[in-house]
Enzyme design. Structure first.
Site, short mmCIF file in Angstrom:
data_model
loop_
_atom_site.label_atom_id
_atom_site.label_comp_id
_atom_site.label_asym_id
_atom_site.label_seq_id
_atom_site.Cartn_x
_atom_site.Cartn_y
_atom_site.Cartn_z
N LYS A 1 0.92 -1.23 -0.12
CA LYS A 1 -0.09 -0.11 0.07
C LYS A 1 0.92 1.15 -0.02
CE LYS A 1 -4.03 1.79 2.63
NZ LYS A 1 -4.89 1.47 4.06
N SER B 1 -9.79 1.77 3.18
CA SER B 1 -8.97 2.61 2.28
C SER B 1 -7.83 1.53 1.61
CB SER B 1 -8.03 3.48 3.11
OG SER B 1 -7.14 2.95 3.98
N SER C 1 -10.14 -0.80 7.17
CA SER C 1 -9.48 -0.38 5.86
C SER C 1 -8.83 -1.81 5.04
CB SER C 1 -8.49 0.57 6.01
OG SER C 1 -9.01 1.78 5.93
#
Lengths: 480, 97, 469
Positions: A76, A151, A175
């Site tokens: 990420k 997210s 997330s």
């Protein structure tokens, strides 16, 4: 060998036994990444990946052993990998190049991983759809008209779309789990402190964790064994031994006490997920688990509690993005005060600004006790309630989301509607407990839904055993 | 329950603390959103936390880091992402001290 | 002026004497090239986390123990949020609710000043304001240096007392090995809160604060200036505004800060990157055992055990470096009276200030005094030798050869014979005088004069007595 069909564990084994080279595996996945660029799951494919894979092949020939030797991984965009950009999908950090390795990246490199790309996300991990990315929304891997969740939407989409056998996400309020649910993959938010946060751009320090996103449960357990462990750079990381999580997987759940929250029974009524959730409970019962009704009476307050603690910490954590030391400095700024205000106002997106403002509200004088301290007390109360619940059960099951992935733009207007996306996931962050989401059942459009398994702190092993059992015995429910 | 209200002055005060600026247009869009957020968090303000006390996660003094100095980063690596540097330092427009 | 009481509270910041910084392992070291003692933590890079230095906590505990503070069994670290370029993270890690030390006191000559607290925090970076073309430069080397902040109760009532307090505080911190308090390097900085009120009145006046005074002289002048300024305002029927003022040392005045503090709303909250620190009693007791004698305890020992005067012991303990020196000389040459005399009369007139390193090692000074005691050199020559060592950096061994007993044996005897032969009147005097010792000393003086002090004094006296019989 069909590289794309191999699990992470199989891939690692094949490479280490030199049945496959890291080069060919990496090349395969990079080509997948390029083919699937319309998903916008990735912000950058690292151009030195193949060179690193070749180097790794040489090392493997030389006898190098590592759990991830030669295996491609996606991270990420809020996880620092030295020499590579890490933008947190923010304009503010558009050109920020990591000056050091995060602990998780270092651990993966030590085990021989090839980090091939960085994945899109909601800006600074604030959001549930990746629509808050400054670099465009990621599309759901199973239906491009829908969001991938967030997210860690880019990471979950990447794994679901076969861009890598594993990706890292971060989970502050759901997330990892919510996008995993939306893309039909497996993700865990480990116990708070189980994985070091060093080198992970902080959003809400006291509740967030890095975790792996994989196609199946065993891969996930395998990967967590690499990532977990205390760090000398992180006082909040737990200095307790890391077990081999795979060893907890027994293929049997007889006698397991599965807790069902009274409050969840209430909350799922009328939701898209209701049927699957009930089927899941029934499935566990039919397979020898004992179903126990337990209660966390203040469950519903986890959401507002989170929206005090997380913004409070975020507002302080994001203060360092001030235009003075790195990355964006507004061209308009004539003095230091303008550097602050203009760089931040230009560099941050709407949702980030909203949360910074909310954080300052709950921390500011006159409101601190009523909001921040109250939320911290509520957190203690919730922890006490969960302890009581865990006295009577080994794991809790609950849905990951209310329904399947929603359409891009469907929740654009209303931030609070978006916040409610995390209704079922936030509890584990507030409690600091581990929670995993795996696919179970389908929504109205045939897209996957997720089931969460939550255990008491440091009981990831228990979770993996249940999840693996469901995955292997759940039939159509567990199939994406 | 009446909707939580917030004044424009209050929003401006928070913007000051946040080092953010909003156009008038942004402000008018922001206020109702912010009020909705406050309504959410007011559930905590209004809840009953009973006997619950503030609690801290702790470790022992003896578990803290030993006082050993290690090598620092090279100056050029520290300044790597800086928008402006001079003489090995980060640089901003001259401030009145 | 007489109708007013001055009420003063101090906030004193001292940089702690550690090897590494408080939240990372970079060196705690002054005077390096900018941004070379830095890591991700110091510059507030994304993802960096603070890792607390045990020694820093222990030093604050140690400081607290020398001042009778209560040591909290749980210390919590909070973030103090504000934007300023010297503050890399836009917050300073400090302590508000549960500092390491509470209470305590320092005794002055005529009063006791109560302490409110001592806590641990991090220092900020350094700003260098250059020309407009260059701008302001930021160096984060100092960022993260451990800092203890001591806050007094408003018990101080004059500039003299404030300086006395600071002198004693500084002495304690140095003695305890907590801080070096190098004022010129910003190692000790002081914020001063001043208010005035009608004499005897219970009601406190409005106070002003002056920050970052870095010399005792500035503190002294700033307090007097500010008290007078406030009294003048009140005398003219005005009211004092509560504000932060800047002390301008060059013009000896305080001025209102041009820019008001944008916010004093620091939004303190517990740092979620840190754990609170449990301080068990055993640790406190372990640290207590490492406390060296404090200056007042040393003074007592010097007076009671060594028979020194109050004055002498006060000077010897004023600086730790000096009392350490004194103690070390004694470890080689155990004659406190004699050592004190030499230090006070011969050594201290050769140093600029008491904390300066003394240019003769304790063992050499001890050797020199032994030479005098053994009459290998005369006192006068020893003084000369001392001056040559301290001022020219000459070596004791070389000087010893030059001075001590270089005229000896037959040559010395021959010299004494000559002197006796050439001074029949003196010989006569010696034999008839009521005070023959005086004449005897005249003879030894002659020998020393002839040999420019280089005769073996013991032998010379022996020969003189023999030949005068």
């Amino acid at each position: 060998m069909d590289i794309g069909k191999l699990s992470l564990i199989e891939l690692a084994k094949a490479i280490s036994e030199q049945k496959l080279t890291s080069y060919e595996v990496t090349k395969y996945y990079i080509e997948r990444c390029q083919e699937k660029s319309d998903l916008n799951a990735l912000l950058e494919i690292f151009d030195d990946s193949l060179d690193r894979a070749s180097e790794m092949d040489e090392k493997i020939k030389g006898g190098f052993k590592g759990k991830l030797a030669g295996v491609p991984v996606i991270i990420k965009d809020n996880i620092l990998y030295k020499g590579k950009k890490a933008s947190c999908s923010s304009r503010f950090l558009e050109n920020y190049v990591a000056q050091y390795n995060s602990t998780v990246v270092q651990k993966m490199l030590d085990e021989g991983a090839i980090i091939i790309a960085r994945a899109n996300m909601d800006e600074f991990a604030m959001g549930s759809s990746t629509e808050n990315s400054a670099y465009g929304v990621t599309k759901n891997a199973l239906d491009p008209s829908r969001v991938p969740g967030g997210s860690s939407g880019g990471s979950a989409c990447a794994v679901a779309a076969g861009l890598a056998p594993v990706a890292l996400g971060t989970d502050t309020g759901g997330s990892i789990r919510q996008p995993c649910s939306y893309n039909g993959v497996v993700g865990i938010k480990p116990t708070y402190g189980r994985v070091s946060r060093y080198g992970v751009v902080a959003f809400a320090s006291s509740i967030e964790q890095v975790g792996p996103i994989t196609k199946n449960v065993k891969d996930n357990a395998y990967m967590l064994s690499v990532l977990a462990g205390g760090s000398i750079h992180d006082d909040t990381s737990l200095k307790v031994e890391v077990p081999d999580y795979l060893s907890y997987i027994k293929g049997d759940i007889k006698g397991l006490k599965v807790g069902v929250l009274k409050e969840i029974e209430e909350a799922v009524k009328g939701l898209e997920v209701e049927k699957s959730y009930k089927e899941a409970v029934k499935f566990l019962k039919d397979n020898g688990a004992e179903i126990v009704e337990v209660s966390i009476p203040d469950f519903k307050l986890t959401l507002p509690c989170y929206y005090i603690i997380a913004p409070a910490e975020a507002t302080s954590n994001l203060g360092r993005f001030d235009g003075v030391k790195y990355s964006r400095r507004s061209a308009e700024a004539k003095d230091v005060d303008e550097i602050y205000v203009k760089s931040r106002s230009e560099g941050f997106g709407k949702e980030v600004k909203r949360r910074i403002m909310l954080g300052n509200f709950v921390l500011s004088s006159g409101y601190f006790d009523a909001y921040y301290n109250k939320a911290k007390k509520l957190q203690q109360k919730l922890i006490a309630e969960s302890k009581k619940a865990f006295e009577n059960c080994d794991v809790l099951v609950l849905p990951t989301t209310a329904g399947e992935a929603f359409k891009i733009g469907a929740k654009g207007g209303d931030p609070v509607e978006m916040y409610k996306e995390d209704l079922f996931t936030i509890m584990a962050n507030i409690l600091g407990t581990p929670a995993l989401s795996l696919p179970f059942g389908k929504g109205e459009s045939g897209l996957p839904l997720g089931l969460q398994i939550v255990a008491d702190r440091l009981n990831e092993g228990l979770i993996y055993n249940v999840a693996d059992f469901i995955e292997n015995n759940g039939g159509d429910y567990a199939r994406v | 329950m009446s909707k939580t209200k917030i004044s424009i002055e209050e929003v401006k005060r928070l913007a000051g603390l946040s080092a953010l600026e909003f156009s008038e247009e942004e402000l008018s869009a922001f206020i109702p959103e912010f009020e909705a957020m406050l309504e959410l968090v007011d559930e905590v303000k209004n809840c009953d936390t009973g006997e619950a006390q503030l609690n801290y996660t702790t470790h022992l003094l003896s578990e803290c880091r030993e006082d050993e100095a290690k090598e620092s980063f090279p100056q050029e690596e520290i300044l790597l992402n800086s928008p402006k540097t001079k003489k090995g330092s980060f640089c901003v427009p001259k401030m009145l001290d | 002026m007489q109708e007013y009481d001055i009420v003063i509270g101090l906030e004193v910041h001292s940089e702690l004497k550690t090897n590494s910084k408080v939240f990372c392992s970079c060196k705690n070291q002054f005077g390096q090239a900018p941004n070379t003692n830095c890591c991700p933590v110091c510059v507030g890079l994304p993802g960096a986390l603070p890792v607390l230095n045990k020694k820093a906590v222990e030093l604050v505990i140690k400081a607290g123990l020398t001042m009778g503070c209560q040591i909290n069994d749980l210390a919590v670290f909070e973030r103090k949020n504000y934007f300023y370029p010297d503050l890399a993270k836009a917050y300073q890690i400090s302590q508000l609710v549960r500092p390491i030390c509470l209470g305590g006191q320092i005794e002055l000559e005529d009063k006791v000043v109560r302490l409110n607290r001592i806590h641990l925090e991090e220092d900020a970076g350094k700003l260098v304001h250059c020309s407009a073309a260059i701008g302001t430069l930021i160096d984060y080397n100092r960022g993260g240096v451990p800092l203890m902040e001591l806050v007094t109760e408003p018990d101080i009532s004059s500039a003299d007392e404030a300086v006395e307090f600071l002198t004693r505080l500084r002495q304690r911190l140095i003695y305890a090995g907590v801080a070096e308090c190098k004022m010129e390097q910003g190692g000790l900085r002081c914020d001063v809160n001043v208010s005035v009120k009608k004499k005897g009145s219970k009601e406190l006046g409005q106070r002003t604060e002056m920050k970052n005074l870095n010399s005792f002289k500035s503190v002294y002048r700033a307090i007097n200036y500010e008290a007078n300024r406030q009294i003048e305002i009140l005398e003219n029927g005005g009211t004092v505004v509560q504000e932060t003022r800047k002390w301008d040392d060059n013009h000896s005045r305080s001025v209102s800060m041009r820019k008001k503090e944008t916010s004093s709303d620091y939004r303190y909250f517990p740092d979620p990157d840190m754990l609170a620190v449990e301080i068990p009693r055993e640790d406190v007791e372990r640290i207590r055992k490492t406390l060296p004698l404090m200056p007042d305890q040393l003074r007592k020992r010097y007076v009671e055990e060594y028979g020194l005067s109050d004055y002498e012991s006060e000077i010897l303990t004023r600086e730790k470096a000096l009392s350490d020196y004194f103690n070390e000389v004694l470890s080689f040459y155990n004659n406190p009276k004699e050592v004190t005399n030499w230090i006070l009369t011969e050594i201290l007139n050769k140093v600029k200030d008491l904390s300066e390193e003394i240019a003769i090692s304790p063992s050499d000074l001890a050797k020199l005094l032994k030479l005098v005691e053994d009459k290998k050199v005369t006192r006068t020559n020893a003084k000369e030798m001392l001056a040559r060592i301290m001022e020219n950096g000459e070596k004791l061994e070389a000087l010893e050869k030059e001075y001590a007993g270089s005229v000896d044996g037959d040559a010395l005897r021959a010299l004494v014979e000559t002197i006796v032969k050439n001074n029949p009147n003196a010989v006569e005097d010696y034999r008839t005088s009521d005070t023959p010792e005086k004449v005897f000393r005249w003879f030894t003086g002659q020998v020393m004069k002839e040999t420019r002090g280089k005769a073996n004094a013991v032998k010379a006296e022996e020969f003189i007595r023999e030949l005068l019989k």
